[in-house]
Design an enzyme around this catalytic site. Sequence first.
Site, short mmCIF file in Angstrom:
data_model
loop_
_atom_site.label_atom_id
_atom_site.label_comp_id
_atom_site.label_asym_id
_atom_site.label_seq_id
_atom_site.Cartn_x
_atom_site.Cartn_y
_atom_site.Cartn_z
N ASP A 51 15.25 -19.42 -8.26
CA ASP A 51 15.45 -20.72 -7.62
C ASP A 51 16.75 -21.33 -8.14
O ASP A 51 16.93 -21.45 -9.36
CB ASP A 51 14.24 -21.62 -7.95
CG ASP A 51 14.42 -23.04 -7.43
OD1 ASP A 51 15.20 -23.22 -6.49
OD2 ASP A 51 13.75 -23.94 -7.97
N ASP A 55 13.74 -26.73 -6.64
CA ASP A 55 12.59 -27.15 -5.82
C ASP A 55 11.37 -26.24 -6.05
O ASP A 55 10.35 -26.38 -5.37
CB ASP A 55 12.94 -27.21 -4.32
CG ASP A 55 13.26 -25.85 -3.74
OD1 ASP A 55 13.27 -24.84 -4.51
OD2 ASP A 55 13.50 -25.75 -2.52
N ASP A 59 15.56 -18.85 -3.72
CA ASP A 59 16.43 -19.04 -2.55
C ASP A 59 17.61 -18.06 -2.57
O ASP A 59 17.76 -17.27 -3.51
CB ASP A 59 16.92 -20.50 -2.50
CG ASP A 59 17.43 -20.98 -3.85
OD1 ASP A 59 18.15 -20.20 -4.51
OD2 ASP A 59 17.11 -22.11 -4.27
N ASP A 230 8.22 -4.83 10.46
CA ASP A 230 6.94 -5.30 9.94
C ASP A 230 5.80 -5.03 10.92
O ASP A 230 5.90 -5.37 12.10
CB ASP A 230 7.05 -6.81 9.70
CG ASP A 230 5.77 -7.41 9.16
OD1 ASP A 230 5.45 -7.12 8.00
OD2 ASP A 230 5.08 -8.14 9.90
N GLU A 284 6.91 -0.29 8.78
CA GLU A 284 5.74 -0.47 7.92
C GLU A 284 4.56 0.14 8.67
O GLU A 284 4.26 -0.26 9.79
CB GLU A 284 5.45 -1.96 7.67
CG GLU A 284 4.27 -2.12 6.75
CD GLU A 284 3.57 -3.47 6.84
OE1 GLU A 284 2.91 -3.83 5.87
OE2 GLU A 284 3.68 -4.14 7.88
N ASP A 351 2.68 -6.84 -0.85
CA ASP A 351 1.31 -6.88 -0.32
C ASP A 351 0.31 -6.25 -1.27
O ASP A 351 -0.85 -6.02 -0.90
CB ASP A 351 1.23 -6.14 1.02
CG ASP A 351 1.96 -6.88 2.12
OD1 ASP A 351 2.01 -8.12 2.07
OD2 ASP A 351 2.50 -6.21 3.02
C1 GLC Z 1 3.00 -7.03 6.83
C2 GLC Z 1 3.65 -7.75 5.69
C3 GLC Z 1 2.69 -8.76 5.15
C4 GLC Z 1 2.35 -9.73 6.25
C5 GLC Z 1 1.86 -9.01 7.50
C6 GLC Z 1 1.89 -9.92 8.69
O1 GLC Z 1 1.90 -6.29 6.42
O2 GLC Z 1 4.09 -6.84 4.73
O3 GLC Z 1 3.18 -9.44 4.03
O4 GLC Z 1 1.38 -10.62 5.80
O5 GLC Z 1 2.66 -7.92 7.84
O6 GLC Z 1 3.21 -10.14 9.06
#
Ligand code: GLC
Length: 575
Positions: A51, A55, A59, A230, A284, A351
């Site tokens: 940061d 705050d 960032d 994602d 992913e 995650d």
């Molecule tokens: C993927 C991301 C995760 C997020 C999910 C929804 O799994 O890595 O962090 O919560 O998608 O976007």
Amino acid sequence: MKGTIFVFRTFISLLIFISIEAYAQNDKNNNTQAWWKEAVVYQIYPRSFKDSDGDGIGDLKGIISKLGYIKSLGIDAVWLNPIYSSPNDDNGYDVSDYRTIMKDFGSMADFDALLKGMHEHGIKLVMDLVVNHSSDEHEWFKQSRSSRTSPYREYYHWWNAENGKPPYRYSLFDVNHDAWRYDSLTNAYYLHYFSRKQPDLNWENPKLRHEVYDIMKFWADKGIDGFRLDAFQFAAKDTTFPAFRQGFEKNFTQYYGMQGNLHGYLQEMNKEVLSKYNVMSVAEGAGNNFEDAHNLVDADRNELNMAYAFDGVDIAKREGYSLLHFKNVFSKWDSSFAAKGWLSIFLANHDQARLVSRFGNDSPEFREVSSKMLTTFIMTMRGTPYYYNGDELGMTNAGFTKIEDYRDVQTLNEYRRQKKLGANMQEYLKQISFESRDNGRTPFQWNGTLNAGFTTGTPWIGVNANYKSINAVAQVKDPSSPLNYFRKIVKLRKENKVLVYGKYTLLDNKNPDTYSYTRELNGKRLLILLNFKSVAASANTEIDLNKARILIGNYDHPSKNGKLRPYEAIVYELQ
Ligand code: GLC
């Protein structure tokens, strides 16, 4: 004279054409070298990294101030979790504007400075692209929900309520695990596989797809070096929403992943965007099996470069796991990709709970050594390593004891659900103290001063109480710290292409305590011995280690003859 010039020019053009063609052909070959195969990718969770303005939230300026540290790791690329405007229901994975920067993180000028700074340091930048869903606060969704005749209606999935309740769909983050949310404004349900504030985008709509390609071009034109897609395996849907047979909700990937025309959309994305820029792409999720995974990444299909499957990280979802299972999973994935396609190697990310707490041993006695052993594994496997920030220090699980400590939408909604069901909440708290995603999201531990040097304000999530002993400043000074070990082994990987491209062979495969394998390329052969247990164990590889040269080990004086101390890791070069 003119004729000669013409013939000469034609000849040169032909040569250029042939070499471009050869390059393109070559590029499709699995054994072709590519920067994204050789790269070590370091993942930064911006909210918790540094940061700069007090705050309590990390960032972009904070990241800029740490470019020297990032460079010192020896990594090649940074994958940055989402930094777009967002109401932060799911920490940026709910985007309300794909072309602006989240206020908490700074401005577009900060982003441009960050990208420039990274490139000046020779580091590439991979952006997170969250397009399975948007935020419900995105203008598209606001329009879409406003009326059934809105031109944006088809940007999302709606089910009119006069047709009854839609066939059940599971939601990962919803309090009731129900993916359909009723919206009285137009008397219809909308679909959300994640939280209610993350409505799924309708990829079957070409207009939506082209909006996404334009967004990708916007960032690619800025000069970024890659996209992480994602949750993309869930993007395509059968929009008739047929009823699923009972029990389907137990395996989300199987019933919701890789549906419909997903590959068609990826090929279109490749044609429209990816092929036009020098960017890498990684999805992913890799579906349910090797075939799914290959369909995403085999070069002749012109979809993506890489994907990452969850089979590896999922092994340690709950406490305790079997090394035999671990070896089996990684060996199978390697052999399936040995001739074609390319793998990602990772054991942790934002995650997951912390690497050392899940796969190693975070007790004071074994934390450092087990963390280095796991790093050795990640850096000596075939595939592109993705390494999560803080793991290079051996950062541990958060140690949270009450629900108020948590921030993660998934953890909190599941708490509410369990409570409604009358579950044993002490048990649930115990479970999340091991597995909640927030364990991996506590502030980066820079030094032993207030808030681990992360912020001068109140951190958005608690700092791990162990920051006085586990922090970057202390580890920089200690030559045998996890941090310095990480730097050394990254360097070793960069200097030895055998660790990137070399053939992997599992040895002593039935050994439940130690993991041994060789990597081989052009006559060079390395042997890796890893003890995954907190007691001494032997690696029985039948290789004469007397002639082997030790390249790196996680104890100051590595053991001899394959007798490994607790969590010992040794990399040898064989003669
Ligand atoms: C993927 C991301 C995760 C997020 C999910 C929804 O799994 O890595 O962090 O919560 O998608 O976007």
